[in-house]
Design an enzyme around this catalytic site. Structure first.
Site, PDB file in Angstrom:
ATOM      1  N   CYS A   2       0.675  -1.290  -0.039  1.00 49.90           N
ATOM      2  CA  CYS A   2      -0.026   0.171   0.099  1.00 49.90           C
ATOM      3  C   CYS A   2       0.910   1.242  -0.026  1.00 49.90           C
ATOM      4  CB  CYS A   2      -1.008   0.047   1.167  1.00 49.90           C
ATOM      5  SG  CYS A   2      -1.856  -1.357   1.464  1.00 49.90           S
ATOM      6  N   ARG A  27       5.284  -0.023  -5.845  1.00 52.93           N
ATOM      7  CA  ARG A  27       5.413  -0.851  -4.685  1.00 52.93           C
ATOM      8  C   ARG A  27       4.545  -2.279  -4.909  1.00 52.93           C
ATOM      9  NH1 ARG A  27       6.377   2.787  -0.179  1.00 52.93           N
ATOM     10  NH2 ARG A  27       5.085   1.076   1.153  1.00 52.93           N
ATOM     11  N   TRP A  79      -2.846  -2.929  -1.476  1.00 51.28           N
ATOM     12  CA  TRP A  79      -2.424  -4.471  -1.704  1.00 51.28           C
ATOM     13  C   TRP A  79      -3.259  -5.266  -0.560  1.00 51.28           C
ATOM     14  CZ3 TRP A  79       0.199  -8.506   0.820  1.00 51.28           C
ATOM     15  CH2 TRP A  79       0.507  -9.463   0.050  1.00 51.28           C
ATOM     16  N   ASN A 105      -2.027   2.228   5.588  1.00 53.85           N
ATOM     17  CA  ASN A 105      -1.277   1.290   5.178  1.00 53.85           C
ATOM     18  C   ASN A 105      -1.040   0.361   6.443  1.00 53.85           C
ATOM     19  OD1 ASN A 105      -0.772   2.378   2.777  1.00 53.85           O
ATOM     20  ND2 ASN A 105       1.366   2.811   3.204  1.00 53.85           N
ATOM     21  N   GLY A 106      -0.915  -0.976   6.466  1.00 51.50           N
ATOM     22  CA  GLY A 106      -0.672  -1.714   7.467  1.00 51.50           C
ATOM     23  C   GLY A 106      -1.814  -2.490   8.052  1.00 51.50           C
ATOM     24  N   GLU A 488      17.777 -18.487  -4.311  1.00 52.06           N
ATOM     25  CA  GLU A 488      17.343 -17.341  -4.936  1.00 52.06           C
ATOM     26  C   GLU A 488      16.694 -17.515  -6.536  1.00 52.06           C
ATOM     27  OE1 GLU A 488      16.948 -14.299  -4.114  1.00 52.06           O
ATOM     28  OE2 GLU A 488      16.918 -12.970  -5.831  1.00 52.06           O
ATOM     29  N   LYS A 492      13.046 -16.639  -8.057  1.00 55.07           N
ATOM     30  CA  LYS A 492      12.484 -15.926  -9.277  1.00 55.07           C
ATOM     31  C   LYS A 492      11.862 -16.560 -10.035  1.00 55.07           C
ATOM     32  CE  LYS A 492      14.359 -12.657  -8.137  1.00 55.07           C
ATOM     33  NZ  LYS A 492      14.900 -12.438  -6.908  1.00 55.07           N
ATOM     34  N   GLU A 495       8.271 -16.782  -8.484  1.00 57.77           N
ATOM     35  CA  GLU A 495       7.360 -15.376  -8.520  1.00 57.77           C
ATOM     36  C   GLU A 495       7.212 -14.797  -9.753  1.00 57.77           C
ATOM     37  OE1 GLU A 495       9.667 -12.194  -6.125  1.00 57.77           O
ATOM     38  OE2 GLU A 495      11.125 -12.832  -6.925  1.00 57.77           O
ATOM     39  N   HIS A 511      17.760 -37.647   0.981  1.00 58.53           N
ATOM     40  CA  HIS A 511      16.989 -37.858   2.387  1.00 58.53           C
ATOM     41  C   HIS A 511      15.513 -37.657   2.324  1.00 58.53           C
ATOM     42  CE1 HIS A 511      20.812 -38.648   4.245  1.00 58.53           C
ATOM     43  NE2 HIS A 511      21.332 -37.315   3.725  1.00 58.53           N
ATOM     44  N   LYS A 610       6.209  -4.746  -4.166  1.00 58.92           N
ATOM     45  CA  LYS A 610       7.480  -4.376  -3.904  1.00 58.92           C
ATOM     46  C   LYS A 610       7.799  -4.420  -2.201  1.00 58.92           C
ATOM     47  CE  LYS A 610      11.477  -3.240  -5.643  1.00 58.92           C
ATOM     48  NZ  LYS A 610      12.374  -4.640  -5.978  1.00 58.92           N
TER      49      LYS A 610
HETATM   50  C1  F6R Z   1      12.159 -11.183  -4.105  1.00 57.70           C
HETATM   51  C2  F6R Z   1      11.585 -10.275  -3.369  1.00 57.70           C
HETATM   52  C3  F6R Z   1      11.642 -10.279  -2.263  1.00 57.70           C
HETATM   53  C4  F6R Z   1      12.244  -9.085  -1.162  1.00 57.70           C
HETATM   54  C5  F6R Z   1      11.341  -9.539   0.090  1.00 57.70           C
HETATM   55  C6  F6R Z   1      12.165  -8.415   1.133  1.00 57.70           C
HETATM   56  O1  F6R Z   1      12.350 -10.800  -5.376  1.00 57.70           O
HETATM   57  O2  F6R Z   1      11.986  -8.923  -4.175  1.00 57.70           O
HETATM   58  O3  F6R Z   1      11.579 -11.674  -1.606  1.00 57.70           O
HETATM   59  O4  F6R Z   1      13.472  -9.577  -1.340  1.00 57.70           O
HETATM   60  O5  F6R Z   1      10.425  -8.918   0.231  1.00 57.70           O
HETATM   61  O6  F6R Z   1      12.191  -7.144   0.710  1.00 57.70           O
HETATM   62  P1  F6R Z   1      13.101  -6.067   1.247  1.00 57.70           P
HETATM   63  O7  F6R Z   1      14.612  -6.448   0.782  1.00 57.70           O
HETATM   64  O8  F6R Z   1      12.787  -4.732   0.513  1.00 57.70           O
HETATM   65  O9  F6R Z   1      13.086  -6.169   2.915  1.00 57.70           O
END
Ligand code: F6R
Length: 615
Positions: A2, A27, A79, A105-106, A488, A492, A495, A511, A610
């Protein structure tokens, strides 16, 4: 997640709010809305939209044909947390009279009990959100004689949770009241305007004289007026934010999307992050660190916390800290640390890693670590973010604004910054052999060029991704430094491409998870030449024997590995400890290509935000 923007004064506050909403778009959001006090001061004008990716355009169209002149205006990108992403759940929310509006927000944690009380006293709620509760609570206080600011202050006394809110009231047409607990909010005024925003960037076109609200402060913002009070109603001086940077509207610069642009900005992000901090001879200096050499030497243990990709960066950093600085180091998921009652021995240094500096789980983990006696550092990409302000010291990455929801360049910058810090700590602790600081500095400083060489092979990675874009089951394997890279890579793919991708320590497959391997499974392995290469390749054989197709990240010129795999993502050889910075890039490109081939929006993947400002 948000976002809030509120503007009052100016000749066209609605236009300023629309512009602010566009700056908040990155965001991630699923609906958006605007409210403005009509110039007559009698009523509110409100418009909301819940169209994936197109809500702000809808608001703009409505605004074009819409209201007459407006006074104070609020905008919001939502969001969904409580209540589905729909127009009726989109903010702003109104009270029963339609004269009080709130954006939020929150999360208001005690919303159920508050809603039950409001329902009993006859309030009519029209949404499934926790936010609407506040509009009705404020309405009740106004009916009892309070003005808007006083009503909000009283309501804060009964709210539980983490939030930032902004409100307007038709009877006080130029006023915006804003308040926060944990979620960030900045406020500012000039003689002719006032602004409230969840992001500094969204506020800058109104004024650069901005102030960060602290927890449980309530601000009255109107042209020529900024009054901040604490929960007891005492006036307090808000903290001024030093906005030294200018916000350029992010542009794709010829790339098809922000993600590919940001992938290509990674050499720059790595180089900028090291600039002036690591020099070729091995000297290090980290300006905002807030810890002198003696304090660094007193470090007995490092605790790294983060979420998602930031957590993966912590997993890499643990190795560098233990091997270079000989200090016990652990990495933990931020949302887990907070609730497990950790015992933090004296001399613990906690590093909270967060691109945004706002992730609420990481912020709480940082606070918890401090409460238990640790010194805390924030590693973030956002200057003056909540975490940067609260920490004892800061490790700033210099990746520049990241718009794509999936982190790419900010993750690489985190890896580089954490390794630079490990080198800095190692030097202070005297744990490196003669000549080693210079050698390690050379490896770090060479990373930007290595990523550049990786990107020269981009088309190979993309075509491999396209080849496997119809596959539904991926397993990402790695050992030691290869494991966080595999994690990682899998994140990627999940998501962006919305396919199952499980990351596992290669040695652990037998295992249990190996029973999932059958023809059709695609295994992606980090198979660069580390001391564990033979063991990794033995694990590869186990996968192939069960019919999996095995792809791997392998060193340039390593024909043997290439022969043992069904497809290779070639990278220039680097030493193991810095290799994640280089190895992660082909996996980003691979996931990107799978997602694009499936027709997905790589910049705004479904269900993701984001900035994650709720627990
Ligand atoms: C994955 C991604 C998320 C962020 C996570 C933490 O591509 O972007 O997993 O890494 O939400 O976000 P920050 O780094 O802003 O605390």
């Amino acid at each position: 997640m948000c976002g809030i923007i509120g503007v009052t004064g100016l000749s066209d506050p609605l236009a300023a709010v629309l512009e602010g909403l566009e700056l908040l778009e990155y965001r991630g959001y699923d609906s958006a809305g605007i409210v403005g006090v009509e110039a007559s001061g009698q009523a509110l004008w409100r418009v909301r939209a819940a169209e994936h990716g197109g809500s702000i355009d809808r608001l703009r169209a409505e605004a074009d044909g819409g209201p007459g002149p407006l006074r104070a205006c609020l905008g919001h990108t939502r969001w969904a947390t409580h209540g589905a992403p729909s127009e009726e759940n989109a903010h702003p929310h109104l009270d029963c009279s339609g004269r009080v509006a709130v954006v939020h927000n929150g999360i208001i944690e005690n919303h159920r009990e508050l809603a039950a009380e409001l329902d009993r006293s006859g309030h009519k709620r029209t949404s499934a959100t926790d936010t609407e509760i506040l509009a009705h609570l404020v309405e009740a206080e106004i009916d009892a004689g309070a003005d808007l600011a006083e009503a909000v202050r009283r309501c804060l006394l009964v709210l539980r949770g983490d939030f930032a809110v902004a409100l307007v009231h038709a009877a006080e047409p130029d006023l915006i009241v804003a308040a926060r607990r944990t979620s960030p909010l900045v406020v500012g005024t000039t003689a002719s305007a006032g602004v409230v925003a969840s992001d500094v960037a969204a506020a800058l076109s109104t004024t650069r004289q901005l102030y960060a609200l602290e927890d449980d402060q309530v601000a009255e913002v109107a042209p020529g007026r900024l009054l901040v009070r604490d929960l007891e109603g005492r006036r307090v001086e808000p903290a001024r934010i030093d906005v030294a940077w200018s916000v350029e509207r992010a542009l794709k610069g010829g790339y098809p999307d922000f993600m590919s642009k940001e992938i290509h900005e990674q050499p720059r992000a790595a180089a900028d992050t090291l600039l002036g901090r690591v020099s070729p001879g091995g000297a290090t200096e980290i300006e905002e660190l807030g810890l002198d050499e003696e304090e660094l030497r007193a470090t007995r243990r490092v605790l790294l916390v983060g979420c998602g990709s930031s957590y993966h960066a912590c997993l890499v950093a643990r190795h560098a800290l233990e091997r270079w600085a000989a200090v016990p180091a652990e990495a933990e998921i931020a949302s887990e640390l907070r609730y497990r009652e950790p015992v933090l021995a004296e001399g613990t240094l906690a590093i909270a890693v967060s691109q945004s500096g706002e992730t609420v789980d990481s912020l709480h983990a940082m606070r918890e670590a401090r409460r238990r006696g640790a010194r805390v550092l924030a590693l973030t990409n956002v200057v003056d973010s909540v975490m940067a302000r609260e920490a004892d010291g800061v490790l700033y990455t210099r990746a520049g604004p990241e718009v794509g929801v999936a982190s790419t360049k900010s993750h690489v910058a985190q890896l580089v910054m954490l390794e630079a810090f490990a080198l800095h700590l190692a030097r202070a602790r005297g744990t490196l052999r003669e000549g080693e600081p210079g050698r390690l500095a050379g490896e770090l400083l060479g990373l930007a060029a290595s990523i550049g060489r990786v990107l020269e092979r981009e088309e190979d990675y993309l075509s491999l991704g396209r080849r496997f874009s119809a596959s539904e089951n991926f397993y990402y394997l790695g050992r030691r430094l290869g494991l966080p890279v595999a994690m990682e890579g899998a994140l990627k793919l999940k998501e962006l491409a919305y396919v199952r991708a499980e990351a596992y320590p290669a040695g652990e497959m037998k295992h249990g998870p190996i029973s999932l391997i059958e023809p059709g499974a695609v295994v992606v392995v980090v198979a660069t030449r580390t001391p564990l290469w033979e063991k990794v390749m033995a694990n590869v054989e186990e996968m192939r024997a069960r019919g999996a197709t095995v792809l791997g990240v392998a060193d340039e010129g390593d024909e043997e590995t290439a022969r043992l795999l069904d497809g290779v993502l070639v990278v220039p050889p680097t030493s193991e400890l810095v290799s994640p910075v280089v190895c992660v890039v082909p996996l980003q490109c691979f996931a990107y290509a799978v997602a694009r081939a499936r027709g997905n929006d790589v910049d705004r993947p479904r269900n993701l935000a984001k900035v994650v400002t709720v627990e």
